[in-house]
Design an enzyme around this catalytic site. Structure first.
Site, PDB file in Angstrom:
ATOM      1  N   ALA A  69       4.089  -3.877   3.130  1.00 38.24           N
ATOM      2  CA  ALA A  69       4.803  -2.723   3.689  1.00 38.24           C
ATOM      3  C   ALA A  69       6.255  -2.675   3.234  1.00 38.24           C
ATOM      4  O   ALA A  69       6.790  -1.599   2.947  1.00 38.24           O
ATOM      5  CB  ALA A  69       4.734  -2.760   5.217  1.00 38.24           C
ATOM      6  N   GLU A  70       6.905  -3.816   3.168  1.00 40.15           N
ATOM      7  CA  GLU A  70       8.331  -3.839   2.870  1.00 40.15           C
ATOM      8  C   GLU A  70       8.659  -3.696   1.390  1.00 40.15           C
ATOM      9  O   GLU A  70       9.605  -3.005   1.033  1.00 40.15           O
ATOM     10  CB  GLU A  70       8.962  -5.128   3.409  1.00 40.15           C
ATOM     11  N   SER A  71       7.897  -4.371   0.530  1.00 39.80           N
ATOM     12  CA  SER A  71       8.268  -4.381  -0.892  1.00 39.80           C
ATOM     13  C   SER A  71       7.134  -4.054  -1.848  1.00 39.80           C
ATOM     14  O   SER A  71       7.367  -3.968  -3.048  1.00 39.80           O
ATOM     15  CB  SER A  71       8.814  -5.764  -1.261  1.00 39.80           C
TER      16      SER A  71
END
Length: 140
Positions: A69-71
């Site tokens: 989700a983040e990267s």
């Protein structure tokens, strides 16, 4: 008036065809399923994630979900607000977390997957302990 007679197909042949197609589809899907699963749920950096998830008592799937989700598994990712690395940690937070983990790095170390995952897991554990709720911890 004369009725038109349709030629009846033998139901055993139709049933056999359906079973053969279903069997073929089943084995074909089993053959490609690992590739589909790997594309849908990548597990890059497996040894690092396994070690750090165990160290901080986290589910591996949770760590993978945060990284995805983040990267998107890009260790060079930088957000518009300046979060860095796989788990998208802000440099200020990273410096603060170093006092908790007991290790010292410069901000560039967040580009290293091992450092990003270690400190990301440490922060996630700290937030889970603080808030006691996964949803709140992830939002924090």
């Amino acid at each position: 008036m004369r009725k038109k007679h349709r030629k009846k197909r033998g139901w055993p042949a139709v049933l056999l065809t359906i079973l053969l197609l279903a069997g073929f589809a089943f084995f074909a899907l089993r053959t490609v399923y690992p590739d589909v699963e790997q594309l849908s749920y990548p597990q890059k950096y497996k040894s690092i994630v396994t070690a750090q998830a165990a160290e901080y008592d986290l589910e591996e799937s949770l760590v993978y979900a945060v990284i995805k989700a983040e990267s998107g598994f890009d260790p060079e990712a930088v957000s518009p607000v300046g979060a860095i690395g796989l788990m998208q940690m802000m440099p200020e937070t990273f410096r603060w977390m170093q006092t908790h983990v007991g290790e010292t790095y410069d901000d560039e170390a967040l580009y290293d997957p091992a450092v990003s995952i270690r400190f990301g897991c440490a922060l996630l554990r700290l937030l889970l302990d603080e808030y006691g709720d996964l949803t709140v911890a992830l939002c924090a």
